[in-house]
Design an enzyme around this catalytic site. Structure first.
Site, PDB file in Angstrom:
ATOM      1  N   TYR A  86       0.636  -1.611   0.242  1.00  0.00           N
ATOM      2  CA  TYR A  86       0.060   0.284  -0.201  1.00  0.00           C
ATOM      3  C   TYR A  86       1.013   1.002  -0.157  1.00  0.00           C
ATOM      4  O   TYR A  86       0.567   2.056  -0.624  1.00  0.00           O
ATOM      5  CB  TYR A  86      -0.843  -0.073   1.152  1.00  0.00           C
ATOM      6  CG  TYR A  86      -1.453   1.256   1.391  1.00  0.00           C
ATOM      7  CD1 TYR A  86      -2.786   1.369   0.833  1.00  0.00           C
ATOM      8  CD2 TYR A  86      -1.325   2.172   2.408  1.00  0.00           C
ATOM      9  CE1 TYR A  86      -3.685   2.398   0.326  1.00  0.00           C
ATOM     10  CE2 TYR A  86      -2.365   3.149   2.340  1.00  0.00           C
ATOM     11  CZ  TYR A  86      -3.254   3.327   2.156  1.00  0.00           C
ATOM     12  OH  TYR A  86      -3.849   4.818   1.874  1.00  0.00           O
ATOM     13  N   LYS A 110       1.585   3.994  -2.953  1.00  0.00           N
ATOM     14  CA  LYS A 110       1.239   5.506  -2.395  1.00  0.00           C
ATOM     15  C   LYS A 110       2.004   6.514  -2.620  1.00  0.00           C
ATOM     16  O   LYS A 110       2.495   7.309  -3.911  1.00  0.00           O
ATOM     17  CB  LYS A 110       0.531   5.371  -1.185  1.00  0.00           C
ATOM     18  CG  LYS A 110      -1.440   5.266  -1.499  1.00  0.00           C
ATOM     19  CD  LYS A 110      -1.372   5.668  -2.242  1.00  0.00           C
ATOM     20  CE  LYS A 110      -3.222   5.493  -2.023  1.00  0.00           C
ATOM     21  NZ  LYS A 110      -4.872   5.758  -2.507  1.00  0.00           N
TER      22      LYS A 110
HETATM   23  N1  LIG Z   1      -9.228   6.760   4.736  1.00  0.00           N
HETATM   24  C1  LIG Z   1      -7.925   6.933   5.330  1.00  0.00           C
HETATM   25  O1  LIG Z   1      -6.463   7.316   6.340  1.00  0.00           O
HETATM   26  C2  LIG Z   1      -6.864   7.211   4.346  1.00  0.00           C
HETATM   27  C3  LIG Z   1      -5.479   8.005   4.561  1.00  0.00           C
HETATM   28  C4  LIG Z   1      -4.561   8.446   3.581  1.00  0.00           C
HETATM   29  C5  LIG Z   1      -5.289   8.120   2.187  1.00  0.00           C
HETATM   30  N2  LIG Z   1      -6.459   6.936   1.939  1.00  0.00           N
HETATM   31  C6  LIG Z   1      -6.779   6.883   0.569  1.00  0.00           C
HETATM   32  O2  LIG Z   1      -7.862   7.794   0.272  1.00  0.00           O
HETATM   33  C7  LIG Z   1      -8.841   6.766  -0.801  1.00  0.00           C
HETATM   34  C8  LIG Z   1      -9.703   6.809   0.010  1.00  0.00           C
HETATM   35  O3  LIG Z   1      -9.761   5.752   1.241  1.00  0.00           O
HETATM   36  P1  LIG Z   1     -10.898   5.256   2.190  1.00  0.00           P
HETATM   37  O4  LIG Z   1     -10.886   5.062   3.520  1.00  0.00           O
HETATM   38  O5  LIG Z   1     -12.619   6.157   1.497  1.00  0.00           O
HETATM   39  O6  LIG Z   1     -11.024   3.960   1.082  1.00  0.00           O
HETATM   40  P2  LIG Z   1     -12.139   2.917   1.108  1.00  0.00           P
HETATM   41  O7  LIG Z   1     -11.571   1.547   1.481  1.00  0.00           O
HETATM   42  O8  LIG Z   1     -12.648   2.498   2.757  1.00  0.00           O
HETATM   43  O9  LIG Z   1     -12.994   3.468   0.342  1.00  0.00           O
HETATM   44  C9  LIG Z   1     -11.774   3.081  -1.144  1.00  0.00           C
HETATM   45  C10 LIG Z   1     -13.246   2.776  -2.402  1.00  0.00           C
HETATM   46  O10 LIG Z   1     -13.135   2.578  -3.475  1.00  0.00           O
HETATM   47  C11 LIG Z   1     -13.636   1.354  -4.185  1.00  0.00           C
HETATM   48  N3  LIG Z   1     -13.087   0.233  -5.258  1.00  0.00           N
HETATM   49  C12 LIG Z   1     -11.678  -0.495  -4.374  1.00  0.00           C
HETATM   50  N4  LIG Z   1     -11.569  -1.248  -5.638  1.00  0.00           N
HETATM   51  C13 LIG Z   1     -11.439  -1.242  -7.113  1.00  0.00           C
HETATM   52  C14 LIG Z   1     -11.663  -1.196  -8.536  1.00  0.00           C
HETATM   53  N5  LIG Z   1     -10.552  -1.980  -9.013  1.00  0.00           N
HETATM   54  N6  LIG Z   1     -12.486   0.033  -8.990  1.00  0.00           N
HETATM   55  C15 LIG Z   1     -13.530   1.028  -8.507  1.00  0.00           C
HETATM   56  N7  LIG Z   1     -13.542   1.263  -6.968  1.00  0.00           N
HETATM   57  C16 LIG Z   1     -12.689   0.351  -5.807  1.00  0.00           C
HETATM   58  C17 LIG Z   1     -14.220   0.913  -3.505  1.00  0.00           C
HETATM   59  O11 LIG Z   1     -15.495  -0.313  -3.564  1.00  0.00           O
HETATM   60  C18 LIG Z   1     -14.192   2.005  -2.298  1.00  0.00           C
HETATM   61  O12 LIG Z   1     -15.507   2.806  -2.187  1.00  0.00           O
HETATM   62  C19 LIG Z   1      -7.488   5.496  -0.986  1.00  0.00           C
HETATM   63  O13 LIG Z   1      -7.377   6.702  -2.176  1.00  0.00           O
HETATM   64  C20 LIG Z   1      -7.005   5.498   0.335  1.00  0.00           C
HETATM   65  O14 LIG Z   1      -5.861   5.166  -0.133  1.00  0.00           O
HETATM   66  C21 LIG Z   1      -7.520   6.905   2.974  1.00  0.00           C
END
Ligand SMILES: NC(=O)c1ccc[n+]([C@@H]2O[C@H](COP(=O)([O-])OP(=O)(O)OC[C@H]3O[C@@H](n4cnc5c(N)ncnc54)[C@H](O)[C@@H]3O)[C@@H](O)[C@H]2O)c1
Length: 249
Positions: free
Chosen positions: A155, A159
């Site tokens: 992961y 990123k």
């Molecule tokens: N929440 C955090 O703490 C955090 C921190 C830093 C970065 N991020 C980044 O922010 C983004 C969203 O995070 P989140 O916490 O909402 O994640 P999450 O896992 O809750 O949601 C991810 C979404 O992407 C969708 N998804 C997964 N694989 C897919 C694919 N192949 N095609 C289309 N859609 C797909 C899932 O169905 C889901 O709706 C991600 O890129 C994550 O890496 C999150």
């Protein structure tokens, strides 16, 4: 209304932070396309509840045919593509484990969704943005890349790739009026990811911040709207860390 009538695609917009992004841009007047492998209808209903227009496209960002259909259906419905938010990722569902225990297939799948997905989605929207002479691509990175985080190496590596992708694509697309930036949020409880984060990890995250509290989706949406809007037209190639000062880069 900073995004009045702009057409914004949010990948991974069905849940979590992506859902918050869709609502935030809709509140600023945008037309929103929710692209996800998960059911986007609840998010669509919420966006329409704000009086905004929206469309759901079932799309696996790691499949080229899906991303091309995403662009085609967006253009058929709304006629243009102003902003692509490359938010979809394999993240919350990933198990944290030492790098020797990560199945090789899982490593490949993370790269396919978290990196090839950005590449494919950017390629799918490029012709429309080029024809318009303007567009914004916003990639979602993560503070984990700047910190280095154990037991999550596929992961965090993916990123880091998002940051490199952002810088290089911004250099290629500046002459077309297309801006490419990234946001790196800190740990933000958003449903799925809460299962995999031990309490000690959450506390350590907060302790390392200059602003010592848990992050919420509302902390990130302001930067997302800013990068999507004309207010940020002279900014490209940048990664903005939005994490209360946990990371300085
Ligand atoms: N929440 C955090 O703490 C955090 C921190 C830093 C970065 N991020 C980044 O922010 C983004 C969203 O995070 P989140 O916490 O909402 O994640 P999450 O896992 O809750 O949601 C991810 C979404 O992407 C969708 N998804 C997964 N694989 C897919 C694919 N192949 N095609 C289309 N859609 C797909 C899932 O169905 C889901 O709706 C991600 O890129 C994550 O890496 C999150």
């Amino acid at each position: 209304m900073r995004l009045k009538d702009k057409v914004v695609i949010v990948t991974g917009g069905a849940r979590g932070l992506g859902r918050a992004y869709g609502l935030a841009v809709a509140a600023e007047g945008a037309k929103v396309v929710v692209a996800d492998v998960a059911d986007g209808k609840p998010a669509l209903k919420e966006i329409e509840g704000l009086g905004a227009q929206a469309l759901v496209v079932e799309c696996d960002v790691s499949r080229e045919a899906d991303t091309l259909r995403l662009a085609t259906e967006t253009l058929a419905q709304f006629g243009r593509i102003d902003v692509l938010v490359n938010n979809a990722a394999l993240y919350g569902s990933l198990k944290r484990r030492p790098f020797m225990e990560i199945p090789i297939e899982e490593w490949d799948r993370v790269m396919a969704v978290n990196l090839r997905g950005l590449f494919l989605c950017a390629r799918a929207v490029f012709p429309a943005m080029k024809a318009q002479g303007k567009g914004k691509i916003i990639n979602i990175a993560s503070g984990t890349f700047f910190k280095g985080v154990p037991h999550y190496i596929h992961y965090t590596t993916s990123k880091g790739g998002v940051v490199g992708f952002t810088r290089s694509l911004a250099r290629e697309l500046g002459d077309f009026g297309i801006r490419v930036n990234a946001i790196a949020p800190g740990f933000t409880p958003s449903g799925e990811n809460e299962k995999n984060m031990p309490e000690a990890g959450r506390e350590a995250n907060v302790r390392m911040r200059m602003l010592k509290r848990a992050e919420v989706p509302g902390d990130v949406v302001g930067t997302l709207v800013f990068l999507a809007s004309d207010d940020s037209d002279f900014i490209t190639g940048q990664t903005i860390v939005v994490d209360g000062g946990g990371v300085v880069h």
